[in-house]
Design a protein around this motif. Structure first.
Motif, mmCIF file in Angstrom:
data_model
loop_
_atom_site.group_PDB
_atom_site.id
_atom_site.type_symbol
_atom_site.label_atom_id
_atom_site.label_comp_id
_atom_site.label_asym_id
_atom_site.label_seq_id
_atom_site.Cartn_x
_atom_site.Cartn_y
_atom_site.Cartn_z
ATOM 1 N N ILE A 144 -66.304 57.880 -8.891
ATOM 2 C CA ILE A 144 -65.652 58.981 -9.598
ATOM 3 C C ILE A 144 -64.144 58.822 -9.672
ATOM 4 O O ILE A 144 -63.495 59.278 -10.609
ATOM 5 C CB ILE A 144 -66.029 60.332 -8.940
ATOM 6 C CG1 ILE A 144 -65.639 61.500 -9.847
ATOM 7 C CG2 ILE A 144 -65.404 60.470 -7.550
ATOM 8 C CD1 ILE A 144 -66.187 62.831 -9.381
ATOM 9 N N GLY A 145 -63.545 58.160 -8.666
ATOM 10 C CA GLY A 145 -62.095 57.972 -8.669
ATOM 11 C C GLY A 145 -61.505 58.190 -7.293
ATOM 12 O O GLY A 145 -62.224 58.387 -6.305
ATOM 13 N N PRO A 146 -60.173 58.175 -7.182
ATOM 14 C CA PRO A 146 -59.520 58.398 -5.896
ATOM 15 C C PRO A 146 -59.870 59.771 -5.309
ATOM 16 O O PRO A 146 -59.948 60.768 -6.036
ATOM 17 C CB PRO A 146 -58.029 58.299 -6.232
ATOM 18 C CG PRO A 146 -57.985 57.413 -7.432
ATOM 19 C CD PRO A 146 -59.198 57.780 -8.225
ATOM 20 N N ILE A 222 -53.977 61.812 -10.272
ATOM 21 C CA ILE A 222 -54.601 60.608 -9.717
ATOM 22 C C ILE A 222 -55.873 60.960 -8.955
ATOM 23 O O ILE A 222 -56.871 60.240 -9.019
ATOM 24 C CB ILE A 222 -53.605 59.855 -8.811
ATOM 25 C CG1 ILE A 222 -52.450 59.301 -9.656
ATOM 26 C CG2 ILE A 222 -54.286 58.738 -8.029
ATOM 27 C CD1 ILE A 222 -51.312 58.724 -8.851
ATOM 28 N N ILE A 223 -55.844 62.070 -8.230
ATOM 29 C CA ILE A 223 -57.012 62.493 -7.446
ATOM 30 C C ILE A 223 -58.078 63.046 -8.379
ATOM 31 O O ILE A 223 -57.823 63.928 -9.197
ATOM 32 C CB ILE A 223 -56.610 63.552 -6.397
ATOM 33 C CG1 ILE A 223 -55.656 62.949 -5.360
ATOM 34 C CG2 ILE A 223 -57.847 64.137 -5.714
ATOM 35 C CD1 ILE A 223 -56.233 61.803 -4.563
ATOM 36 N N ARG A 224 -59.311 62.508 -8.240
ATOM 37 C CA ARG A 224 -60.411 62.967 -9.090
ATOM 38 C C ARG A 224 -61.534 63.647 -8.310
ATOM 39 O O ARG A 224 -62.500 64.132 -8.909
ATOM 40 C CB ARG A 224 -60.997 61.787 -9.866
ATOM 41 C CG ARG A 224 -60.056 61.170 -10.866
ATOM 42 C CD ARG A 224 -59.403 62.197 -11.809
ATOM 43 N NE ARG A 224 -60.359 63.144 -12.366
ATOM 44 C CZ ARG A 224 -60.033 64.364 -12.794
ATOM 45 N NH1 ARG A 224 -58.795 64.803 -12.702
ATOM 46 N NH2 ARG A 224 -60.959 65.161 -13.291
ATOM 47 N N LYS A 225 -61.429 63.683 -6.995
ATOM 48 C CA LYS A 225 -62.471 64.300 -6.176
ATOM 49 C C LYS A 225 -61.841 64.807 -4.888
ATOM 50 O O LYS A 225 -60.965 64.137 -4.311
ATOM 51 C CB LYS A 225 -63.570 63.272 -5.879
ATOM 52 C CG LYS A 225 -64.494 63.610 -4.711
ATOM 53 C CD LYS A 225 -65.447 64.727 -5.043
ATOM 54 C CE LYS A 225 -66.330 65.074 -3.839
ATOM 55 N NZ LYS A 225 -67.205 66.227 -4.084
ATOM 56 N N VAL A 226 -62.265 65.997 -4.430
ATOM 57 C CA VAL A 226 -61.757 66.594 -3.194
ATOM 58 C C VAL A 226 -62.935 66.868 -2.270
ATOM 59 O O VAL A 226 -64.003 67.306 -2.717
ATOM 60 C CB VAL A 226 -60.996 67.903 -3.483
ATOM 61 C CG1 VAL A 226 -60.436 68.506 -2.197
ATOM 62 C CG2 VAL A 226 -59.877 67.676 -4.501
ATOM 63 N N THR A 227 -62.754 66.604 -0.997
ATOM 64 C CA THR A 227 -63.765 66.945 -0.004
ATOM 65 C C THR A 227 -63.068 67.546 1.212
ATOM 66 O O THR A 227 -62.045 67.033 1.668
ATOM 67 C CB THR A 227 -64.628 65.722 0.377
ATOM 68 O OG1 THR A 227 -65.532 66.093 1.439
ATOM 69 C CG2 THR A 227 -63.783 64.544 0.841
ATOM 70 N N PHE A 228 -63.627 68.655 1.713
ATOM 71 C CA PHE A 228 -62.965 69.410 2.784
ATOM 72 C C PHE A 228 -63.995 69.909 3.780
ATOM 73 O O PHE A 228 -65.048 70.418 3.412
ATOM 74 C CB PHE A 228 -62.214 70.603 2.189
ATOM 75 C CG PHE A 228 -61.697 71.581 3.221
ATOM 76 C CD1 PHE A 228 -60.572 71.293 3.975
ATOM 77 C CD2 PHE A 228 -62.343 72.795 3.431
ATOM 78 C CE1 PHE A 228 -60.097 72.193 4.919
ATOM 79 C CE2 PHE A 228 -61.875 73.701 4.382
ATOM 80 C CZ PHE A 228 -60.747 73.397 5.129
ATOM 81 N N THR A 229 -63.673 69.767 5.057
ATOM 82 C CA THR A 229 -64.424 70.384 6.139
ATOM 83 C C THR A 229 -63.463 71.265 6.929
ATOM 84 O O THR A 229 -62.409 70.796 7.361
ATOM 85 C CB THR A 229 -65.044 69.332 7.075
ATOM 86 O OG1 THR A 229 -65.964 68.533 6.336
ATOM 87 C CG2 THR A 229 -65.777 69.997 8.234
ATOM 88 N N GLY A 230 -63.817 72.540 7.098
ATOM 89 C CA GLY A 230 -62.919 73.452 7.812
ATOM 90 C C GLY A 230 -63.344 74.891 7.634
ATOM 91 O O GLY A 230 -64.524 75.197 7.452
ATOM 92 N N SER A 231 -62.377 75.785 7.654
ATOM 93 C CA SER A 231 -62.656 77.216 7.640
ATOM 94 C C SER A 231 -62.942 77.726 6.234
ATOM 95 O O SER A 231 -62.543 77.123 5.232
ATOM 96 C CB SER A 231 -61.464 77.990 8.220
ATOM 97 O OG SER A 231 -60.352 77.941 7.334
ATOM 98 N N VAL A 232 -63.606 78.876 6.157
ATOM 99 C CA VAL A 232 -63.927 79.486 4.870
ATOM 100 C C VAL A 232 -62.667 79.865 4.084
ATOM 101 O O VAL A 232 -62.574 79.554 2.887
ATOM 102 C CB VAL A 232 -64.851 80.708 5.069
ATOM 103 C CG1 VAL A 232 -65.060 81.445 3.743
ATOM 104 C CG2 VAL A 232 -66.187 80.271 5.655
ATOM 105 N N PRO A 233 -61.663 80.513 4.694
ATOM 106 C CA PRO A 233 -60.472 80.875 3.909
ATOM 107 C C PRO A 233 -59.765 79.668 3.302
ATOM 108 O O PRO A 233 -59.351 79.704 2.135
ATOM 109 C CB PRO A 233 -59.581 81.593 4.927
ATOM 110 C CG PRO A 233 -60.517 82.120 5.953
ATOM 111 C CD PRO A 233 -61.598 81.093 6.058
ATOM 112 N N ILE A 234 -59.635 78.581 4.063
ATOM 113 C CA ILE A 234 -58.974 77.387 3.524
ATOM 114 C C ILE A 234 -59.862 76.733 2.471
ATOM 115 O O ILE A 234 -59.373 76.202 1.464
ATOM 116 C CB ILE A 234 -58.625 76.394 4.641
ATOM 117 C CG1 ILE A 234 -57.706 77.061 5.672
ATOM 118 C CG2 ILE A 234 -57.934 75.158 4.069
ATOM 119 C CD1 ILE A 234 -56.416 77.605 5.095
ATOM 120 N N GLY A 235 -61.163 76.786 2.661
ATOM 121 C CA GLY A 235 -62.072 76.249 1.659
ATOM 122 C C GLY A 235 -61.925 76.962 0.327
ATOM 123 O O GLY A 235 -61.937 76.330 -0.738
#
Length: 478
Positions: A144-146, A222-235
Motif C-alpha cells: 500500500i505504501g509507506p 508520503i504516508i499511505r497507511k497508519v497503524t496504532f495500538t493504544g488508548s481509545v481517546p488517542i485512537g
C-alpha cells in the motif's frame, strides 16, 4: 542480575542518531525509580528526513522479490532469538515486567517475523475470466505504501513486531514511533533488522512528543497507511487525522475483558488461571480478564480460590527470577490505581485482597481483588490497566451477557463451562474480537488479534495481518 541499559538512538536512513543537539526524555526503571537512560526526541527536520527516506526506500523495497524479503525477516527472527536474554533484560529494566514474561514476549516477537516471512512468499492474485474474447483480466495485490506505526510502552517487543513484520513482508517501508518509556526494546528489534540486511531507509525509528510526531507524520502525503495500538481517546484522534488524508488506519485499542464462569465449570481452574491472566504484566494488558462474572451457585467457591491465589503472588523487581508481578510502568499508573480503588471503596466496594500501593522505591501496587462493586464506581466503566480484578455474581445467562456486553469495549472475553450448548451461545453472543472458552491464552501468531466497537478495527497476526498493508489493482488487457 546486573544488566547495563543500552544507549538510545533515533534510527533514520540507516544511521543511529544520538542525543546531541536534541531534546531528550528520561527513561526510569519502574522497580527502583532510578534514571537509566535518555531517549533523543526527533526534531521536525528529523521527521521530514524520515519521511523523505521512507518514500524513497519504498520504491526499492516494493520491488524486492518476496523470497528476499522473507529471507531478511527470517534472519532478523534468528538474531532476535540469539539476543533474547539481552533484549528481555532491557525490557524488564525499562518496563518492569518479570524477566520470564519478558523472555516469552521476545520469543513471540521473533515468531511474528518468522510467520510473516512466509506470508511474504504467499502474496498472490488471480486471473478473472473475461466476458469478451481476447481480454486478459488480472487482479494483483501490491504494497500500500509507506506506513506510520505507533506503539505503546506495555508490550515493547511484540506490538512493534506485529506491525513491522507484516508491513515489511508486504513490501512497505515503515516509520515506527514506539513509546518513549520503553524505547530500548524496539530499538533492539530495529538493530536485528538492520543486521539482517534490511536495506537502509526501509525502517526508521523515531521518538518525540506524541502529538507532534503523529500530526506531522500522518499529514504527510508520503504516508499511505497508519497503524496504532493504544488508548481509545488517542485512537479517535489519530483516526480523524488519517481520515483527513483518506488514509486507512488499523486500531487496536483498550479493553475491559469480561469472564463468564458458569455453575458447571471447573471453578478452581477458572479462578487460579484467572489470577495468572489478570495480573500478568501487572494488569497492564489490553486483553486481560478484568470483570469476573460468576454464577451465584459457585460464587463463594470461586472467590475463595481466586483470593487465595491473588494473595500468594510474589511482587517485586522483575529481574528477580521468582517475581510474578512487577511494578507498574510509571507513576501515572500507580496514581490511577489508588484513585480507582479509593473511588470504589467510597461507594461501597469490598477489598478482598491488596487495595494499596506498596512501600517504595518503585511503582508497586498490591494485586487487588474487589467485590460488591457498585455500578457507579469508575472501575466498572474505565479500563483499569493495572492489577485490579472485579468479582460479581450473576444468576442467569442473560444477566451475564448483558453485563459482559454493557461497555463500549469489545476486545477480549472469556467463558468457562462444560456445556457445549452454553459455549456455543456465549461464543456467538459475546461482543468481542477474541474469545477464549475454557482457557485464557488466546494469542498466537497464526490467529488474528483485534477488537470490535471502541476497541478498534482491523486485525494483526494470522493470515489477516498482512491484508491491511496490501492494496488491490485490477488490470484489463486487450
Amino acid at each position: 542480575m546486573n544488566t547495563p541499559y543500552d544507549t538510545l538512538y533515533l534510527f533514520i536512513d540507516g544511521k543511529w542518531i544520538g542525543t546531541e543537539g536534541r531534546a531528550t526524555a528520561t527513561v526510569v526503571n519502574p522497580a527502583t525509580e532510578s534514571l537509566i537512560g535518555q531517549v533523543p526526541l526527533a526534531t521536525s527536520g528529523d521527521l521530514d528526513r524520515a519521511l523523505e527516506v521512507a518514500g524513497q526506500s519504498f520504491e526499492l523495497w516494493r520491488r524486492t522479490v518476496p523470497a528476499e524479503r522473507a529471507s531478511i525477516l527470517k534472519r532478523a527472527a534468528d538474531l532476535i532469538l540469539q539476543r533474547a536474554s539481552h533484549i528481555a533484560a532491557q525490557m524488564t529494566l525499562e518496563e518492569g515486567k518479570p524477566i520470564a514474561e519478558a523472555m516469552d514476549e521476545v520469543t513471540r516477537a521473533a515468531e511474528y517475523f518468522e510467520w510473516f516471512a512466509e506470508s511474504a512468499r504467499r502474496i498472490d492474485g488471480r486471473v478473472v475470466p473475461a466476458n469478451r474474447p481476447g481480454v486478459l483480466q488480472i487482479v494483483t495485490r501490491q504494497a500500500i505504501g509507506p506506513v506510520a506505526a505507533f506503539t505503546p510502552w506495555n508490550f515493547p517487543a511484540i506490538t512493534p513486531a506485529r506491525k513491522l513484520s507484516a508491513a515489511l513482508a508486504a513490501g512497505c517501508s515503515v516509520i515506527l514511533k514506539p513509546g518513549e518509556e520503553s524505547p530500548a526494546t524496539a530499538l533492539a528489534l530495529a538493530r536485528a533488522l538492520d543486521d539482517a540486511g534490511l536495506p537502509k531507509g526501509v525502517l526508521q525509528v523515531v521518538f518525540g512528543v506524541p502529538d507532534e510526531v503523529s500530526s506531522q507524520l500522518i499529514a504527510s502525503p508520503i504516508i499511505r497507511k497508519v497503524t496504532f495500538t493504544g488508548s481509545v481517546p488517542i485512537g479517535r484522534l489519530l483516526s480523524k487525522r488519517a481520515a483527513e488524508g483518506v488514509k486507512p488506519i488499523t486500531l487496536e485499542l483498550g479493553g475491559h475483558g469480561p469472564v463468564l464462569v458458569f455453575d458447571d465449570a471447573d471453578v478452581e481452574r477458572a479462578a487460579v488461571e484467572g489470577v495468572a491472566n489478570r495480573f500478568r504484566g501487572t494488569g497492564q494488558v489490553c486483553i486481560s480478564s478484568t470483570r469476573f462474572l460468576i454464577q451465584r451457585g459457585v460464587y463463594p467457591q470461586f472467590v475463595d480460590h481466586f483470593v487465595s491465589a491473588a494473595r500468594a503472588l510474589r511482587v517485586g523487581n522483575g529481574l528477580h527470577p521468582h517475581t510474578q508481578v512487577g511494578p507498574l510502568a510509571n507513576l501515572r499508573q500507580l496514581a490511577k490505581m489508588e484513585e480507582l480503588v479509593a473511588d470504589a471503596v467510597a461507594k461501597g466496594a469490598q477489598v478482598l485482597a491488596g487495595g494499596e500501593s506498596l512501600p517504595g522505591p518503585g511503582f508497586f501496587f498490591a494485586p487487588t481483588v474487589l467485590a460488591n462493586v457498585p455500578m457507579d464506581a469508575r472501575v466498572m466503566h474505565e479500563e483499569p490497566f493495572g492489577p485490579i480484578a472485579i468479582l460479581r455474581p450473576f444468576d442467569e445467562l442473560e444477566d451475564a451477557l448483558s453485563e459482559a456486553n454493557r461497555l463500549p469495549y469489545g476486545l477480549s472475553a472469556y467463558a468457562f463451562t462444560r456445556s457445549a450448548r452454553t459455549a456455543m451461545e456465549v461464543g456467538e453472543r459475546l461482543e468481542a474480537g477474541m474469545i477464549g472458552i475454557n482457557q485464557y491464552r488466546i494469542v498466537a501468531t497464526e490467529l488474528p488479534f483485534g477488537g470490535l466497537k471502541d476497541s478498534g478495527h482491523g486485525s494483526e497476526g494470522g493470515t489477516e495481518g498482512i491484508e491491511h498493508y496490501l492494496t488491490n489493482k485490477f488490470i484489463s488487457q486487450a
